[in-house]
Scaffold this motif. Structure first.
Motif, short mmCIF file in Angstrom:
data_model
loop_
_atom_site.label_atom_id
_atom_site.label_comp_id
_atom_site.label_asym_id
_atom_site.label_seq_id
_atom_site.Cartn_x
_atom_site.Cartn_y
_atom_site.Cartn_z
N PRO A 69 0.81 -1.23 0.00
CA PRO A 69 0.00 0.00 0.00
C PRO A 69 0.84 1.27 0.00
CG PRO A 69 -0.88 -1.59 1.57
CD PRO A 69 0.42 -2.15 1.09
N SER A 70 2.08 1.19 0.50
CA SER A 70 2.95 2.36 0.56
C SER A 70 3.73 2.60 -0.72
CB SER A 70 3.95 2.19 1.72
OG SER A 70 4.71 1.00 1.54
N GLU A 71 3.49 1.80 -1.76
CA GLU A 71 4.26 1.90 -3.00
C GLU A 71 3.37 2.38 -4.14
OE1 GLU A 71 7.33 -1.64 -1.61
OE2 GLU A 71 5.74 -2.12 -3.04
N GLY A 72 4.00 3.07 -5.11
CA GLY A 72 3.26 3.67 -6.21
C GLY A 72 3.14 2.74 -7.40
N VAL A 73 1.96 2.73 -8.03
CA VAL A 73 1.72 1.95 -9.24
C VAL A 73 1.12 2.89 -10.28
CG1 VAL A 73 0.57 -0.04 -10.27
CG2 VAL A 73 1.25 -0.11 -7.86
N PHE A 74 1.73 2.94 -11.47
CA PHE A 74 1.20 3.81 -12.51
C PHE A 74 1.17 3.08 -13.84
CE2 PHE A 74 5.77 4.44 -12.46
CZ PHE A 74 6.13 4.50 -13.80
N ASP A 75 0.23 3.49 -14.69
CA ASP A 75 0.04 2.88 -16.00
C ASP A 75 0.56 3.81 -17.09
OD1 ASP A 75 -1.28 0.99 -14.48
OD2 ASP A 75 -3.27 1.78 -14.94
N LYS A 76 1.01 3.20 -18.19
CA LYS A 76 1.57 3.99 -19.28
C LYS A 76 1.23 3.36 -20.62
CE LYS A 76 5.92 1.51 -18.94
NZ LYS A 76 5.66 0.72 -20.16
N LEU A 77 1.22 4.19 -21.65
CA LEU A 77 1.02 3.73 -23.02
C LEU A 77 2.35 3.72 -23.78
CD1 LEU A 77 -2.17 5.78 -23.98
CD2 LEU A 77 -2.07 3.41 -23.18
N THR A 78 3.35 4.35 -23.22
CA THR A 78 4.62 4.59 -23.90
C THR A 78 5.71 3.65 -23.40
OG1 THR A 78 5.09 6.25 -22.24
CG2 THR A 78 4.09 7.01 -24.30
N MET A 79 6.86 3.68 -24.07
CA MET A 79 7.98 2.86 -23.64
C MET A 79 8.73 3.53 -22.48
SD MET A 79 7.63 0.22 -25.49
CE MET A 79 5.87 0.60 -25.37
N SER A 80 8.97 4.82 -22.56
CA SER A 80 9.58 5.51 -21.43
C SER A 80 8.58 5.63 -20.30
CB SER A 80 10.06 6.90 -21.83
OG SER A 80 10.43 7.65 -20.68
N ALA A 81 9.00 5.25 -19.10
CA ALA A 81 8.12 5.36 -17.93
C ALA A 81 7.87 6.80 -17.52
CB ALA A 81 8.72 4.59 -16.76
N PHE A 82 8.62 7.74 -18.09
CA PHE A 82 8.45 9.15 -17.75
C PHE A 82 7.46 9.87 -18.67
CE2 PHE A 82 12.61 8.18 -15.91
CZ PHE A 82 12.48 8.74 -14.65
N GLU A 83 7.21 9.32 -19.84
CA GLU A 83 6.37 10.01 -20.82
C GLU A 83 4.89 9.81 -20.49
OE1 GLU A 83 4.97 12.38 -23.51
OE2 GLU A 83 7.13 12.14 -23.21
N GLY A 84 4.20 10.92 -20.23
CA GLY A 84 2.76 10.87 -19.99
C GLY A 84 2.36 10.30 -18.65
N THR A 85 3.30 10.23 -17.68
CA THR A 85 2.98 9.70 -16.36
C THR A 85 3.37 10.72 -15.29
OG1 THR A 85 5.14 8.69 -15.81
CG2 THR A 85 3.67 7.42 -17.26
N TRP A 86 3.04 10.38 -14.04
CA TRP A 86 3.36 11.28 -12.93
C TRP A 86 4.69 10.93 -12.26
CZ3 TRP A 86 3.80 7.79 -9.14
CH2 TRP A 86 2.91 6.71 -9.07
N LEU A 87 5.46 10.01 -12.83
CA LEU A 87 6.67 9.53 -12.17
C LEU A 87 7.67 10.66 -11.91
CD1 LEU A 87 8.42 7.23 -11.07
CD2 LEU A 87 9.23 6.84 -13.42
N ASP A 88 7.94 11.49 -12.90
CA ASP A 88 8.91 12.57 -12.73
C ASP A 88 8.48 13.51 -11.61
OD1 ASP A 88 11.10 14.30 -13.27
OD2 ASP A 88 9.82 15.55 -14.52
N PHE A 89 7.22 13.87 -11.58
CA PHE A 89 6.71 14.76 -10.52
C PHE A 89 6.91 14.12 -9.15
CE2 PHE A 89 3.49 16.06 -7.52
CZ PHE A 89 3.52 17.44 -7.60
N ALA A 90 6.56 12.83 -9.03
CA ALA A 90 6.65 12.15 -7.73
C ALA A 90 8.10 12.08 -7.26
CB ALA A 90 6.05 10.75 -7.83
#
Length: 212
Positions: free
Chosen positions: A115-136
């Motif tokens: 529960p303390s870990e982040g899970v995000f979905d993406k359509l792209t190959m880079s995990a940074f493109e179109g996701t909230w990873l960089d912000f987090a």
């Protein structure tokens, strides 16, 4: 640790992997993706070792999942990519492999996020493109990330390069990163080694560093 103009420049693996400044990214360890590679069980064990060491060290952990949209929402590029992957020249024959509620979309149970870990979905190959990873990562004061998962030549390579372009230090754990094509994966590793943006290590070494 080198210093210049009021800031420090980490160089060694130990300096980069400060638990307060590094995160772990578990890239696309999904049922449907692992079913397509030869050594899925071995890879899962290696990733679990790194994940366990990171958790024990208090490192922040993020999981990515590759997502397919329904065909009604797929555009030109998504159809083109799906046709290439599925080796068909007809959009009518495209099958979205990773729909949100499909079994293949789920992260393998051995690596179930806490529960303390982040899970995000993406359509792209880079995990940074179109996701909230960089912000987090920036919001938590991170300047580096450890990456494990699959596949080296398809998504981990562009994620590492994109992360470096964003100012992070990527740490790629080579034997905890799987591949669909071993030759292509080796070329990716050699290219990353040549450019020098990425630190390359293995499971035993990164776990040793995190245990300290």
């Amino acid at each position: 640790m080198k210093r210049a103009y009021g800031f420090t420049i980490p160089q060694t693996l130990e300096e980069v992997c400060d638990p307060q400044r590094v995160a772990l990214l578990v890239y696309d360890m999904q049922v449907g993706i692992l079913s397509q590679i030869k050594n899925a069980d071995e890879l899962t064990r290696q990733v679990l070792k790194v994940l366990t060491a990171a958790r024990n060290a208090g490192v922040r952990v993020f999981f990515s999942r590759h997502l397919s949209l329904p065909k009604e929402l797929m555009g030109m590029f998504q159809f083109r990519m799906a046709m290439a992957w599925q080796r068909t020249d007809s959009p009518d024959q495209v099958n979205p492999w990773f729909l949100r509620d499909s079994p293949g979309f789920q992260i393998v149970t051995e690596l179930s996020p806490l529960p303390s870990e982040g899970v995000f979905d993406k359509l792209t190959m880079s995990a940074f493109e179109g996701t909230w990873l960089d912000f987090a990562l920036r919001d938590c004061g991170m300047n580096a990330f450890i990456i494990v998962g699959v596949a080296t030549e398809i998504g981990i390579d562009p994620t590492a390069r994109h992360g470096a372009d964003l100012g992070y230090i990527p740490v790629l754990v080579t034997d905890a990163c799987g591949a669909g094509n071993e030759d292509a994966a080796k070329r990716s590793i050699e290219s990353l080694k040549f450019t020098g943006d990425v630190l390359l290590t293995d499971t035993e070494r990164i776990c040793q560093v995190l245990r300290k």
